[in-house]
Design a protein around this motif. Structure first.
Motif, PDB file in Angstrom:
ATOM      1  N   ARG A  12       0.828  -1.208   0.000  1.00  0.00           N
ATOM      2  CA  ARG A  12       0.000   0.000   0.000  1.00  0.00           C
ATOM      3  C   ARG A  12       0.862   1.258   0.000  1.00  0.00           C
ATOM      4  N   ARG A  13       1.898   1.282   0.823  1.00  0.00           N
ATOM      5  CA  ARG A  13       2.775   2.450   0.872  1.00  0.00           C
ATOM      6  C   ARG A  13       3.473   2.662  -0.467  1.00  0.00           C
ATOM      7  N   VAL A  14       3.915   1.567  -1.089  1.00  0.00           N
ATOM      8  CA  VAL A  14       4.620   1.687  -2.372  1.00  0.00           C
ATOM      9  C   VAL A  14       3.695   2.245  -3.448  1.00  0.00           C
ATOM     10  N   THR A  15       2.494   1.704  -3.555  1.00  0.00           N
ATOM     11  CA  THR A  15       1.580   2.159  -4.614  1.00  0.00           C
ATOM     12  C   THR A  15       1.124   3.597  -4.382  1.00  0.00           C
ATOM     13  N   GLN A  16       1.068   4.032  -3.145  1.00  0.00           N
ATOM     14  CA  GLN A  16       0.659   5.413  -2.870  1.00  0.00           C
ATOM     15  C   GLN A  16       1.780   6.418  -3.099  1.00  0.00           C
TER      16      GLN A  16
END
Length: 417
Positions: free
Chosen positions: A407-411
């Protein structure tokens, strides 16, 4: 479609100080069609116009409809597409385009070379397909070739899926020109997707999206005849909302926030890459608190991006605790990008609920106010849920470190606004 009540409402009082200065939290729209129509116009500059006939075109039937429409074109055929790879659908469309070009019809194609790259790893449109098109009299341009400009152009792609015939009929949705969009969306090799065939004034806006991209790619100005005055073809109201990415709040996010805010009884979202920003997740949870039936149908075990599915699942725990119902489509890759609101409002197009679509890429979706189309989209939902697995906290709904990391990477791709 009821009339709005007297006294429009605005933003609800924010709970946090910083929210006074950002588009966050729930938005309270007045009830009814006219109120939504004004809200969409105020936010995206696009107004729902009357006189549209919009038909759903599901799965592999898109190629039958597009080829038939190309063969019936008398003046122009315009295609703007993210994915075009060698395949049986490609052969059919190339043959139809070349036949029309030889008959004197102006055929113009824009391809995103990044989306259309093959397994050989080259960021390029297949040269054999391009050669056949050019030899057949079709004018072909690439959207933002990467050569020497990787850093600035890699994420700024066109994700559009547009086919426009004679400036009068348009197709859009989630389709690409490749084998994955054949069939019925019921096996791992055949993706599940939803598209629309549009007649009416919104086709002019679809044509304009093509024309602007065509210019950027080195094409000449289109003749005025490509923008004919369009008859009112049906009873639906519609608008084509294009988004070009960049800094700040994109038109894609503005459009979705207004559509979600219009929901009073039902908000059903089917999306291939469900990893929206926190503000949209908060809006969905607030709609559920208001008593709206909020449902999300997402891609399941057949997925083309493992990290995106993990990021998607990182949202489940909070959504489920807030009362949102979630399903994952099982037989194949769910690639649809649709929204169904109450019994009268729909969106269909290329816009995913992820940071790339909302903040980086060029996108386009048709917003339609039409009870007949809404009823048909509801029937699609019923069929899809028969092939989907509902998520619960006990079964697939809880987060974990891998999902939080994904989630952090895609955001990271989201614009800091």
């Amino acid at each position: 479609m009821e009339s709005p009540p007297t006294g429009a409402q605005g933003w609800e009082q924010p709970d946090r100080l910083n929210d006074q200065h950002e588009m966050r939290g729930p938005m309270a729209l007045p009830t009814g069609f006219q109120a939504f129509r004004h809200a969409l116009y105020q936010s995206t500059r696009m107004r729902l116009q009357p006189g549209h006939r919009v038909e759903l075109v599901e799965n592999g039937r898109i190629f039958d409809e597009v080829v038939e429409a190309i063969r019936g074109a008398t003046e122009s055929v315009h295609i703007l597409v993210f994915i075009w790879r060698p395949s049986e659908p490609s052969d059919r469309i190339v043959e139809a385009l070349c036949e029309r070009a030889r008959a004197g019809v102006a055929c113009r194609v824009v391809v995103d070379p990044v989306g259309s790259e093959e397994v050989r790893g080259e960021h390029d449109f297949d040269p054999k397909v391009e050669q056949r098109l050019r030899e057949g009299g079709v004018e072909v341009h690439y959207f933002r070739p990467l050569s020497g400009r990787w850093l600035g152009r890699l994420l700024g792609r066109t994700h559009h899926k547009l086919v426009i015939l004679d400036g009068q009929v348009g197709f859009t949705g989630g389709f690409g020109i490749w084998k994955s969009w054949q069939g019925e969306g019921d096996s791992p090799e055949e993706w599940r997707d939803t598209n629309v065939r549009v007649e009416g004034p919104a086709v002019r806006e679809m044509q304009l999206a093509f024309a602007r991209t065509w210019q950027e790619c080195g094409g000449a100005l289109l003749p005025e005849s490509c923008f004919p005055e369009l008859e009112h073809e049906g009873e639906g109201y519609a608008a084509f909302v294009e988004s070009t990415g960049g800094h700040g709040l994109s038109d894609a996010e503005r459009m979705l926030r207004m559509v979600f805010a219009a929901a009073r009884r039902r908000l059903w979202i089917a999306n291939a890459y469900f990893t929206p920003p926190k503000a949209i997740l908060e809006q969905l949870l607030e709609k559920r608190k208001q008593g709206v039936d909020v449902r999300v149908l997402a891609a399941g075990p057949v997925h083309d991006w493992r990290i995106v599915r993990a990021s998607q699942r990182a949202t489940y725990q909070e959504m489920l605790k807030g009362g949102v119902r979630l399903w994952e489509y099982q037989p194949s890759m769910l690639h649809s990008k649709t929204v169904l609101v109450d019994d009268w409002l729909c969106t269909v197009g290329s816009t995913n609920l992820d940071a790339l679509s909302l903040h980086r890429m060029r996108e386009g979706s048709v917003v339609v106010a039409d009870q007949r189309l809404a009823s048909k989209l509801e029937q699609c939902w019923e069929r899809d849920l028969a092939h989907a697995k509902e998520m619960t906290l006990a079964h697939g709904g809880r987060t974990n470190p891998w999902r939080r990391f994904a989630r952090r990477v895609t955001q990271l791709l989201a614009v800091d606004r």
